[in-house]
Design an enzyme around this catalytic site. Sequence first.
Site, PDB file in Angstrom:
ATOM      1  N   ALA A  12       0.809  -1.223   0.000  1.00 43.95           N
ATOM      2  CA  ALA A  12       0.000   0.000   0.000  1.00 43.95           C
ATOM      3  C   ALA A  12       0.847   1.280   0.000  1.00 43.95           C
ATOM      4  O   ALA A  12       0.730   2.124  -0.905  1.00 43.95           O
ATOM      5  CB  ALA A  12      -0.926  -0.023   1.223  1.00 43.95           C
ATOM      6  N   ALA A  13       1.706   1.418   0.995  1.00 39.53           N
ATOM      7  CA  ALA A  13       2.434   2.681   1.143  1.00 39.53           C
ATOM      8  C   ALA A  13       3.466   2.860   0.027  1.00 39.53           C
ATOM      9  O   ALA A  13       3.528   3.923  -0.613  1.00 39.53           O
ATOM     10  CB  ALA A  13       3.122   2.724   2.516  1.00 39.53           C
ATOM     11  N   GLU A  36      10.355  -5.853  -3.664  1.00 40.00           N
ATOM     12  CA  GLU A  36       9.348  -6.520  -2.823  1.00 40.00           C
ATOM     13  C   GLU A  36       9.810  -7.962  -2.591  1.00 40.00           C
ATOM     14  O   GLU A  36      10.028  -8.707  -3.549  1.00 40.00           O
ATOM     15  CB  GLU A  36       7.980  -6.474  -3.508  1.00 40.00           C
ATOM     16  CG  GLU A  36       6.929  -7.414  -2.919  1.00 40.00           C
ATOM     17  CD  GLU A  36       6.694  -7.222  -1.422  1.00 40.00           C
ATOM     18  OE1 GLU A  36       6.468  -6.081  -0.991  1.00 40.00           O
ATOM     19  OE2 GLU A  36       6.749  -8.234  -0.677  1.00 40.00           O
ATOM     20  N   SER A  42       0.815  -4.423  -4.281  1.00 41.57           N
ATOM     21  CA  SER A  42      -0.475  -3.729  -4.074  1.00 41.57           C
ATOM     22  C   SER A  42      -1.626  -4.689  -3.794  1.00 41.57           C
ATOM     23  O   SER A  42      -2.619  -4.728  -4.512  1.00 41.57           O
ATOM     24  CB  SER A  42      -0.804  -2.870  -5.297  1.00 41.57           C
ATOM     25  OG  SER A  42       0.057  -1.781  -5.352  1.00 41.57           O
ATOM     26  N   CYS A  46      -6.123  -6.581   4.239  1.00 42.25           N
ATOM     27  CA  CYS A  46      -7.403  -6.427   4.950  1.00 42.25           C
ATOM     28  C   CYS A  46      -8.430  -7.443   4.464  1.00 42.25           C
ATOM     29  O   CYS A  46      -9.355  -7.805   5.194  1.00 42.25           O
ATOM     30  CB  CYS A  46      -7.971  -5.021   4.735  1.00 42.25           C
ATOM     31  SG  CYS A  46      -6.734  -3.726   4.886  1.00 42.25           S
ATOM     32  N   VAL A  84      15.510  -6.495   0.359  1.00 41.76           N
ATOM     33  CA  VAL A  84      16.577  -5.539   0.637  1.00 41.76           C
ATOM     34  C   VAL A  84      17.201  -5.905   1.989  1.00 41.76           C
ATOM     35  O   VAL A  84      16.491  -6.068   2.988  1.00 41.76           O
ATOM     36  CB  VAL A  84      16.042  -4.095   0.636  1.00 41.76           C
ATOM     37  CG1 VAL A  84      17.134  -3.112   1.070  1.00 41.76           C
ATOM     38  CG2 VAL A  84      15.515  -3.732  -0.746  1.00 41.76           C
ATOM     39  N   ASP A 289       2.923   1.186   7.646  1.00 39.13           N
ATOM     40  CA  ASP A 289       2.971   0.501   8.946  1.00 39.13           C
ATOM     41  C   ASP A 289       4.328   0.589   9.643  1.00 39.13           C
ATOM     42  O   ASP A 289       4.444   0.235  10.811  1.00 39.13           O
ATOM     43  CB  ASP A 289       2.644  -0.983   8.757  1.00 39.13           C
ATOM     44  CG  ASP A 289       1.158  -1.252   8.653  1.00 39.13           C
ATOM     45  OD1 ASP A 289       0.378  -0.290   8.600  1.00 39.13           O
ATOM     46  OD2 ASP A 289       0.780  -2.440   8.624  1.00 39.13           O
ATOM     47  N   ASN A 311      -2.032   4.067   2.859  1.00 36.19           N
ATOM     48  CA  ASN A 311      -2.348   4.604   1.528  1.00 36.19           C
ATOM     49  C   ASN A 311      -2.207   6.116   1.489  1.00 36.19           C
ATOM     50  O   ASN A 311      -1.646   6.676   0.542  1.00 36.19           O
ATOM     51  CB  ASN A 311      -3.772   4.193   1.118  1.00 36.19           C
ATOM     52  CG  ASN A 311      -3.802   2.770   0.591  1.00 36.19           C
ATOM     53  OD1 ASN A 311      -3.353   2.505  -0.516  1.00 36.19           O
ATOM     54  ND2 ASN A 311      -4.285   1.844   1.397  1.00 36.19           N
ATOM     55  N   TYR A 432     -32.056  11.209   9.261  1.00 40.71           N
ATOM     56  CA  TYR A 432     -33.037  10.396   9.976  1.00 40.71           C
ATOM     57  C   TYR A 432     -34.134   9.918   9.033  1.00 40.71           C
ATOM     58  O   TYR A 432     -34.715  10.719   8.279  1.00 40.71           O
ATOM     59  CB  TYR A 432     -33.691  11.178  11.125  1.00 40.71           C
ATOM     60  CG  TYR A 432     -35.014  10.577  11.529  1.00 40.71           C
ATOM     61  CD1 TYR A 432     -35.068   9.288  12.071  1.00 40.71           C
ATOM     62  CD2 TYR A 432     -36.217  11.252  11.311  1.00 40.71           C
ATOM     63  CE1 TYR A 432     -36.276   8.699  12.394  1.00 40.71           C
ATOM     64  CE2 TYR A 432     -37.444  10.667  11.636  1.00 40.71           C
ATOM     65  CZ  TYR A 432     -37.465   9.388  12.180  1.00 40.71           C
ATOM     66  OH  TYR A 432     -38.659   8.797  12.486  1.00 40.71           O
TER      67      TYR A 432
END
Length: 459
Positions: A12-13, A36, A42, A46, A84, A289, A311, A432
């Site tokens: 995400a980040a 990665e 991506s 969740c 890495v 994170d 994000n 309402y």
Amino acid sequence: MAERMIVIGGDAAGMAAASQARRRRDRADLEITAFERGHFTSYSSCGIPYWVSGQVTERDQLIARDPATFRDTFDIEVKLRHEVTAIDLDRREVVARDLAGGGEVRAGFDTLVYATGASPVVPAWAGGGVAGVFGMQTLDDGTALIDWLNGEPQPRRAVVVGGGYIGVEMAEALLSRGLTVELVEQADQPMATVDPDMGELVAEALRRTGIGIHTGLPVEGLAERDGRVSAVVTAEGPIPADVVVLGLGVRPNIALAEAAGLPIGPSGAVRVDRRMRVPGVPGVWAAGDCVESLHRVSGLPVHIPLGTHANKQGRVAGINIGGGYATFPGVVGTAVTKVCDLEVGRTGLRERDATAAGFEFVTVLAESTNRAGYFPGARPMTVKLIAERPSGRLLGAQIVGWSEAAKRIDALAVALWNGMTVDEMTALDLGYAPPYAPVWDPVLIAAREAVDALAHTGR
Ligand SMILES: Cc1cc2nc3c(=O)[nH]c(=O)nc-3n(C[C@H](O)[C@H](O)[C@H](O)COP(=O)(O)OP(=O)(O)OC[C@H]3O[C@@H](n4cnc5c(N)ncnc54)[C@H](O)[C@@H]3O)c2cc1C
């Protein structure tokens, strides 16, 4: 020569930062490479509980963009299965291990985005490599769990250790696959992200689903048979298990950052300024994170690892790297989840946070319904408000109830974000109609009760 941007972490980040930077600068101006270590980019962690449960049928539904899309549409190179292992700030290069092909890669950078995310907490008793024990963070973790659940001998008994929102969502997912599920939690209630009185409502709902709840019970170890987990060992005896899922929270992945000398804040995550720059380290950015954020109510740095922040923070970093101007103004700790049909929402400070931050406050627990009392499907809803004394400023809110409960927290989050008092909130123009709310919405009822509670404190 084009500037070289390297991203560590392809979710995400990291990929939000890469995409936003690319929107503003083309390849001739900025070369972007993302490293990665997993198999995917991506993806939605969740969504893992809903994939495990079967509500989401295909893994690929959880992938927003794959490396081919990044390459062909965004001119962003992704090096999958590349971990890495070092950041050399003097030489301005990263060192990565090729996990698939073997060997080492070195890549120079002018701009670095550190977006390594977080990893599940794995206690010492679970670290021995017993098969059938899973932490949940990446799609690779989800794949490993589903393979185990589909494998032979087929697991029938699950134990989830830890009753945070990931533990609770995973417990529900395993139950819906037909396993018996026991949830073991060291604290007195599951869902420590809400106060104990609200957590008890969640515990009751969990029990009604058939999930066995063991609270106040630390896990001491694992038992195994033929290298496979066979039980979770507690002071009250073993709880049989063919599969164990850890839901003990996550820790920011800071090892690389620490080794490179990036500043780590008091929450244990990487420090950033409001533009997502790592202070004192030119050309280095961090998001998601692995970083800490400013809590807008307490004023303290906090580590609240959520996709919603990752994000936004990645986007802010990318806009700034692209030459624009953006800031991340902090968080108020809004989160929602569900336990079967029961919905849970929270924002701001819990009682213990408000006390730790030095606030004086009142609390109210307002009982109401999600719809007009006479309307079919009306069910109870509990709204808890924490308001500063004597100012009346909202400090925190929690909601537990059935349909239409959780996302009501958003109205409270907006009130909190804007520093509203509970008195001001009583006049909020909320929607309402009988199928959606009583004429006094549960949020307004709670605000009125908080005003009364403040009046009774006599200050
Ligand atoms: C089961 C589950 C349910 C969730 N539900 C919600 C929800 O409902 N709402 C919500 O807001 N949030 C939720 N979250 C949290 C959300 O998924 C995370 O906050 C979000 O994924 C963080 O994004 P990130 O990019 O910062 O980190 P991550 O998603 O962790 O991505 C970091 C990436 O970096 C890679 N990486 C790490 N170190 C290296 C390295 N050295 N070299 C190369 N690559 C590396 C990792 O493989 C990983 O892919 C949930 C999380 C889980 C696990």
